[in-house]
Design a protein around this motif. Structure first.
Motif: not given
Length: 339
Positions: A39-55
């Motif tokens: 359901s969230v596979i579209s996230c691969i079309r954008s850069y992730p957070e430079p560091e995984p701050y939210s996680l």
């Protein structure tokens, strides 16, 4: 050692039906995670957070520590290499036999390596860093937590790197993130890979005093944790109930398998505090047993002969479902008979 670890299924063209070679317990359902990632596979079309701050914020909240006390990494292995890099050219003592990446990371970053083979007799005088896997891989043994605390307090000038990747699979008391973030000389390693059986996603983390964590983050490359892994991490941390295991039953099954192997009289099984065990053959080579099981039976075990301090007789298995364990036991007995 990059080709010397377990879970080397890729080497076998005929296919592996049962995998006992990595310390991952496979009897969990990923249906919910799979559906969420689709359901969230579209996230691969954008850069992730430079560091995984939210996680990091979510994980810190669950551990009841501040955000600055955690660094989410591309598997616990990235944390190992970050620590070796941040404290490069130091003197490291490593409790062995153990996971090879501690020594590999230290060699890469010009550490002097001191090998220790007993926690009780380990001499850390003059050492800058002490590396301990707890429970240990491959032995499954955990060090006494009170003795570990005493060593940490009595050696304030030494940084203790405690890899607790298997903390979810033991009933033995271990250090907590909350208690260690207050100390200036402890870093704890954690593994979502092991906890949630997701080795392909590469998710881990390290907790510790904010000053230590900040030093690690200065060495961290941007985007080391990809967008899909970050999304998976959010799902996993908020859906613990989907991945709960019956730990007493799993440890009981481990004891049953250990007894069944020892009864053959052809091998010794090391006492383990977790769901995997180290076994020593009295005759024959672990590599020969591994080849037989993989090529004739579609079963994969870990040839442990390349762990520092072990020899060609050692192999490691992580218990799975009882019916799978029974088949493994019977196939090992067959190999003993035809060897």
């Amino acid at each position: 050692m990059i080709k010397g670890h377990g879970d080397d299924i890729f080497q076998y063209r005929n296919g592996i039906r049962m995998n006992f070679s990595s310390n991952v317990y496979g009897n969990v359902s990923h249906d919910g995670l799979n559906a969420y990632l689709c359901s969230v596979i579209s996230c691969i079309r954008s850069y992730p957070e430079p560091e995984p701050y939210s996680l990091e914020r979510l994980w810190a909240e669950q551990l009841d520590i501040v955000d600055a006390s955690i660094c989410v990494t591309n598997g616990a292995t990235e944390a190992i290499y970050l620590i070796a890099q941040a404290f490069r050219e130091n003197r490291s003592v490593i409790l062995m036999p153990t996971f090879s990446e501690y020594a590999d990371a230290c060699r890469l970053h010009s550490h002097e390596i001191i090998k220790a083979y007993s926690f009780e007799r380990m001499d850390i005088s003059g050492c800058d860093i002490c590396w301990i896997c707890n429970p240990n891989n491959p032995t499954g043994k955990a060090v006494d937590v009170d003795e570990l605390r005493k060593m940490i307090v009595n050696n304030p000038g030494c940084l203790f790197v405690i890899d607790q990747s298997y903390e979810a699979f033991t009933a033995v008391s271990l250090l907590s993130a909350k208690e260690t973030v207050m100390l200036p000389n402890v870093l704890l390693l954690h593994s979502m890979t092991k906890h949630f059986a997701i080795p392909g996603l590469r998710l881990g983390g390290v907790t510790g005093n904010p000053e230590l964590i900040n030093r690690l983050k200065k060495c961290k490359m941007p985007w080391s944790v990809n967008a899909l892994a970050i999304s998976a991490g959010h799902y996993l941390l908020t859906h613990h109930d989907e991945f709960e295991i019956d730990l007493p039953a799993l440890l009981c099954e481990k004891d049953r398998v250990a007894s069944a192997l020892e009864i053959t009289g052809e091998m010794d099984v090391m006492k383990s505090d977790t769901h995997y065990m180290l076994v020593r053959l009295k005759k024959g080579k672990a590599s020969e047993l591994k080849t037989f099981l993989a090529e004739e039976k579609g079963i994969l075990i870990r040839d442990a002969s390349n762990f520092d301090g072990l020899d060609e007789r050692f192999f490691r298995i992580a218990v799975q479902m009882p019916e799978e364990n029974d088949e493994l036991i019977n196939c090992i007995k067959e190999w003993i008979c035809i060897r």
